[in-house]
Design a protein around this motif. Structure first.
Motif, mmCIF file in Angstrom:
data_model
loop_
_atom_site.group_PDB
_atom_site.id
_atom_site.type_symbol
_atom_site.label_atom_id
_atom_site.label_comp_id
_atom_site.label_asym_id
_atom_site.label_seq_id
_atom_site.Cartn_x
_atom_site.Cartn_y
_atom_site.Cartn_z
ATOM 1 N N ALA A 199 40.130 48.707 44.015
ATOM 2 C CA ALA A 199 38.681 48.630 43.880
ATOM 3 C C ALA A 199 38.312 47.288 43.269
ATOM 4 C CB ALA A 199 38.154 49.763 43.008
ATOM 5 N N THR A 200 37.199 46.718 43.724
ATOM 6 C CA THR A 200 36.666 45.498 43.139
ATOM 7 C C THR A 200 35.165 45.662 42.991
ATOM 8 O OG1 THR A 200 38.387 44.158 44.205
ATOM 9 C CG2 THR A 200 36.466 42.996 43.332
ATOM 10 N N ALA A 201 34.660 45.465 41.778
ATOM 11 C CA ALA A 201 33.241 45.660 41.483
ATOM 12 C C ALA A 201 32.533 44.315 41.344
ATOM 13 C CB ALA A 201 33.073 46.466 40.196
ATOM 14 N N LEU A 202 31.316 44.241 41.854
ATOM 15 C CA LEU A 202 30.491 43.049 41.695
ATOM 16 C C LEU A 202 29.736 43.138 40.362
ATOM 17 C CD1 LEU A 202 29.085 40.446 42.636
ATOM 18 C CD2 LEU A 202 27.425 41.886 43.854
ATOM 19 N N LEU A 203 30.023 42.199 39.474
ATOM 20 C CA LEU A 203 29.337 42.110 38.187
ATOM 21 C C LEU A 203 28.506 40.834 38.155
ATOM 22 C CD1 LEU A 203 32.293 43.012 35.767
ATOM 23 C CD2 LEU A 203 30.646 44.581 36.827
ATOM 24 N N SER A 204 27.434 40.876 37.402
ATOM 25 C CA SER A 204 26.621 39.678 37.217
ATOM 26 C C SER A 204 26.136 39.620 35.781
ATOM 27 C CB SER A 204 25.425 39.672 38.184
ATOM 28 O OG SER A 204 24.578 40.781 37.930
ATOM 29 N N HIS A 205 25.626 38.475 35.387
ATOM 30 C CA HIS A 205 25.145 38.291 34.027
ATOM 31 C C HIS A 205 23.758 38.908 33.878
ATOM 32 C CE1 HIS A 205 28.350 35.415 32.852
ATOM 33 N NE2 HIS A 205 28.359 35.172 34.155
ATOM 34 N N ARG A 206 23.584 39.647 32.810
ATOM 35 C CA ARG A 206 22.280 40.220 32.527
ATOM 36 C C ARG A 206 21.261 39.111 32.291
ATOM 37 N NH1 ARG A 206 21.219 45.162 30.383
ATOM 38 N NH2 ARG A 206 20.055 44.198 28.685
ATOM 39 N N LYS A 207 20.038 39.358 32.742
ATOM 40 C CA LYS A 207 18.994 38.340 32.592
ATOM 41 C C LYS A 207 18.622 38.126 31.136
ATOM 42 C CE LYS A 207 16.805 39.438 37.023
ATOM 43 N NZ LYS A 207 15.552 39.901 37.667
ATOM 44 N N ALA A 231 52.892 43.353 22.193
ATOM 45 C CA ALA A 231 52.861 42.333 23.235
ATOM 46 C C ALA A 231 52.352 42.936 24.535
ATOM 47 C CB ALA A 231 54.266 41.758 23.454
ATOM 48 N N ASP A 232 51.806 42.075 25.399
ATOM 49 C CA ASP A 232 51.296 42.544 26.686
ATOM 50 C C ASP A 232 52.430 43.094 27.541
ATOM 51 O OD1 ASP A 232 48.867 41.730 25.908
ATOM 52 O OD2 ASP A 232 48.703 40.029 27.300
ATOM 53 N N VAL A 233 52.097 44.094 28.330
ATOM 54 C CA VAL A 233 53.041 44.672 29.270
ATOM 55 C C VAL A 233 52.958 43.898 30.576
ATOM 56 C CG1 VAL A 233 53.627 46.768 30.538
ATOM 57 C CG2 VAL A 233 52.816 46.924 28.183
ATOM 58 N N ASP A 234 54.044 43.788 31.270
ATOM 59 C CA ASP A 234 54.091 43.051 32.530
ATOM 60 C C ASP A 234 53.091 43.638 33.518
ATOM 61 O OD1 ASP A 234 54.684 41.596 34.742
ATOM 62 O OD2 ASP A 234 56.661 42.503 35.086
ATOM 63 N N GLU A 235 52.138 42.793 33.995
ATOM 64 C CA GLU A 235 51.103 43.253 34.914
ATOM 65 C C GLU A 235 51.628 43.473 36.326
ATOM 66 O OE1 GLU A 235 48.181 44.114 34.262
ATOM 67 O OE2 GLU A 235 47.783 43.366 32.268
ATOM 68 N N THR A 236 52.811 42.995 36.612
ATOM 69 C CA THR A 236 53.317 43.084 37.975
ATOM 70 C C THR A 236 54.274 44.240 38.159
ATOM 71 O OG1 THR A 236 55.113 41.548 37.476
ATOM 72 C CG2 THR A 236 53.047 40.586 38.247
ATOM 73 N N ALA A 237 54.243 45.218 37.249
ATOM 74 C CA ALA A 237 55.149 46.361 37.370
ATOM 75 C C ALA A 237 54.978 47.040 38.712
ATOM 76 C CB ALA A 237 54.873 47.349 36.236
ATOM 77 N N ALA A 238 56.103 47.408 39.313
ATOM 78 C CA ALA A 238 56.059 48.014 40.642
ATOM 79 C C ALA A 238 55.243 49.296 40.605
ATOM 80 C CB ALA A 238 57.486 48.319 41.106
ATOM 81 N N GLY A 239 54.452 49.480 41.633
ATOM 82 C CA GLY A 239 53.711 50.719 41.774
ATOM 83 C C GLY A 239 52.352 50.720 41.109
ATOM 84 N N THR A 240 51.954 49.615 40.442
ATOM 85 C CA THR A 240 50.652 49.604 39.796
ATOM 86 C C THR A 240 49.560 49.342 40.822
ATOM 87 O OG1 THR A 240 50.817 47.244 39.333
ATOM 88 C CG2 THR A 240 51.616 48.758 37.634
ATOM 89 N N SER A 241 48.372 49.896 40.543
ATOM 90 C CA SER A 241 47.198 49.583 41.347
ATOM 91 C C SER A 241 46.385 48.546 40.608
ATOM 92 C CB SER A 241 46.386 50.845 41.611
ATOM 93 O OG SER A 241 45.978 51.428 40.397
ATOM 94 N N TYR A 242 45.300 48.094 41.233
ATOM 95 C CA TYR A 242 44.566 46.959 40.682
ATOM 96 C C TYR A 242 43.074 47.230 40.834
ATOM 97 C CZ TYR A 242 43.559 41.956 39.867
ATOM 98 O OH TYR A 242 43.119 40.759 39.370
ATOM 99 N N CYS A 243 42.345 47.153 39.717
ATOM 100 C CA CYS A 243 40.889 47.267 39.734
ATOM 101 C C CYS A 243 40.311 45.905 39.377
ATOM 102 C CB CYS A 243 40.409 48.330 38.755
ATOM 103 S SG CYS A 243 40.725 50.011 39.317
ATOM 104 N N GLY A 244 39.730 45.256 40.352
ATOM 105 C CA GLY A 244 39.273 43.891 40.168
ATOM 106 C C GLY A 244 37.807 43.797 39.789
ATOM 107 N N ALA A 245 37.449 42.628 39.303
ATOM 108 C CA ALA A 245 36.066 42.294 38.998
ATOM 109 C C ALA A 245 35.723 40.974 39.677
ATOM 110 C CB ALA A 245 35.862 42.189 37.493
ATOM 111 N N PHE A 246 34.603 40.944 40.339
ATOM 112 C CA PHE A 246 34.086 39.712 40.925
ATOM 113 C C PHE A 246 32.807 39.382 40.165
ATOM 114 C CE2 PHE A 246 31.652 37.065 43.759
ATOM 115 C CZ PHE A 246 32.592 36.276 44.401
ATOM 116 N N VAL A 247 32.850 38.337 39.332
ATOM 117 C CA VAL A 247 31.717 38.009 38.472
ATOM 118 C C VAL A 247 30.891 36.905 39.132
ATOM 119 C CG1 VAL A 247 30.993 37.270 36.178
ATOM 120 C CG2 VAL A 247 33.076 38.641 36.444
ATOM 121 N N ALA A 248 29.658 37.223 39.442
ATOM 122 C CA ALA A 248 28.771 36.239 40.055
ATOM 123 C C ALA A 248 28.478 35.114 39.092
ATOM 124 C CB ALA A 248 27.473 36.912 40.491
#
Length: 471
Positions: free
Chosen positions: A135-143, A292-309
């Motif tokens: 999933a990828t959601a369109l986000l924008s800056h509040r006015k 510490a951060d966990v490896d983001e490329t672990a096999a089998g993970t899904s990805y929820c993206g953000a597209f910021v205008a």
């Protein structure tokens, strides 16, 4: 970009929150924005992205029939439009579940009819495809900063609580903000994974989502996910790090089944941390963890993206009378109108839109940032500022209109003064009427000399139900 996309356009219903604009049953999708139906802006965005297969999901059969008629008789374009009706009061996730059989593409975009934006959807879809996202959601800056809208000691209103990764690519936390929610609970697993989170309230969700087909399986497995924004996206964000080994914990029949609001129940792989109360009026709040951060490329993970205008890009939803009026006035900015595909021809000399057929009387003035539709008539000494007038409107002499929207065939007699008003199709204002912050329903007549402030002037509403496809 990969396989062909489909679009699901949530066309809603009559828009109960916009009464009296919908008094005659005119669907939200067909209400005028800059003198063209609201639906045309979403369709243009899809045309630009070359998404040809579009499913129009309407709340109620009456709305579906009207939009089908409009598509058949008025739409001119290359899109293949198919209309489906869902029961009135259906929420967006439920509606998507009901029309799943019509979605055959591997990836599809869901978009609300009430959004007007100059963000190019093809960019959002390309990013979604390249990241192999669920999933990828369109986000924008509040006015406006929430701090300016919030009283001291009170949480910000009508905001989303959002956390992005360091590259601003992944949604790592997402919670819409019902006014009743005073505390925001952060899953401990999320905080441990990222080490430090910045929760932001300066970004808004625009109800545009690029989705992988696998999301339909989640909806069918989880009937409690009724709303895309309130339920589905928080659920996907919460569980995007589920590894293949731990996937069984997320299955519907598992003891670790998450609840509908996205918070894990006992036994799930990510237990919530302590409740963190956000500082009232803050745009940002940071929280840290020593892990510490966990490896983001672990096999089998899904990805929820953000597209910021980008901050200069336009995103606005017509979800209330106030926003309907504001958007009408905003999109007639000549530069923005060109990006949004407003059909009217601009008058570059005066920075406005006045159709060539408009008759303007002596000493009348139409200021910059205004629109006057074809066939309109303005009497002598009229003043029009920051307003949109529809086709065939007739104004008498000495009429002053400021920050208003007048729909088709409105008659305004001599000496009327209007400010911050919406006047619906076929309404008539007799001589010397003074209105401020009012809405006048379709076909309603305001008596001579009347003065009204902050009122709705309309015929008694017929019994009706809310017919929006909710977020």
């Amino acid at each position: 970009m990969g396989p062909e996309w489909q679009a699901v356009l949530l066309a809603g219903g009559a828009g109960a929150s916009l009464f009296p604009l919908n008094h005659t049953g005119n669907p939200l999708a067909l209400l005028p924005i800059a003198n063209q139906p609201l639906i045309t802006y979403a369709l243009r965005s899809l045309e630009q992205a070359d998404i040809l297969d579009v499913l129009l999901v309407c709340s109620g059969e009456a709305t579906a029939a009207k939009i089908t008629s409009w598509a058949k008789n008025k739409y001119i374009g290359k899109l293949r439009l198919k209309t489906r009706s869902v029961p009135e009061d259906s929420e967006s996730g439920d509606a998507l579940r009901m029309v799943a059989e019509d979605i055959t593409a591997q990836s599809f975009v869901v978009m609300s009819i009430d959004l007007i934006t100059d963000v190019r959807l093809e960019s959002l879809l390309a990013v979604h495809f390249l990241r192999n996202a669920s999933a990828t959601a369109l986000l924008s800056h509040r006015k406006v900063s929430p701090a300016s809208e919030t009283k001291l000691g009170k949480a910000p209103k009508d905001v989303e609580y959002v956390a992005l990764d360091g590259q601003m690519r992944r949604l790592v936390f997402f919670r819409p903000s019902p006014e009743s929610r005073r505390n925001i609970k952060l899953p401990m697993g999320t905080l441990m994974r990222h080490g430090r989170l910045t929760i932001r309230t300066d970004l808004q969700d625009n109800h545009v989502y690029a989705l992988d087909r696998s999301v339909l399986g989640v909806l069918h497995a989880k009937p409690s996910l009724a709303s895309i924004k309130q339920d589905l996206i928080p659920y996907l964000v919460l569980h995007q790090h589920a590894s293949t080994k731990a996937a069984a914990a997320l299955r519907p029949d598992s003891s670790g089944t998450p609840s509908a609001n996205g918070q894990p129940e006992p036994g799930s792989m990510a237990a919530p941390g302590n409740a963190e109360r956000l500082s009232p009026g803050c745009d940002y709040i940071s929280m840290s963890h020593t892990s510490a951060d966990v490896d983001e490329t672990a096999a089998g993970t899904s990805y929820c993206g953000a597209f910021v205008a980008a901050p200069e890009q336009y995103c606005a939803r017509t979800v209330s009378l106030q926003s309907f009026s504001e958007v009408n006035r905003e999109v007639v900015n000549v530069e923005l109108a060109a990006r949004l595909g407003v059909r009217a021809k601009p008058n570059a000399k005066h920075d406005n839109f006045v159709d060539e057929s408009v008759q303007i009387g002596s000493k009348s003035m139409v200021a910059a940032g205004c629109m006057v539709g074809p066939g309109a008539t303005l009497g002598d000494k009229c003043s029009i500022k920051r307003s949109v007038l529809g086709p065939m409107c007739k104004l008498g002499s000495n009429v002053k209109i400021i920050n208003c929207v007048l729909m088709d065939s409105v008659i305004v007699h001599d000496g009327c003064h209007l400010q911050n008003c919406i006047i619906c199709t076929g309404a008539e204002l007799q001589e010397r009427v003074s209105l401020r912050d009012c809405q006048v329903g379709p076909g309603f007549t305001v008596s001579e000399g009347a003065e009204h402030r902050e009122e709705v002037l309309a015929k008694a509403p017929q019994q009706r139900r809310s017919s929006d496809t909710k977020s």
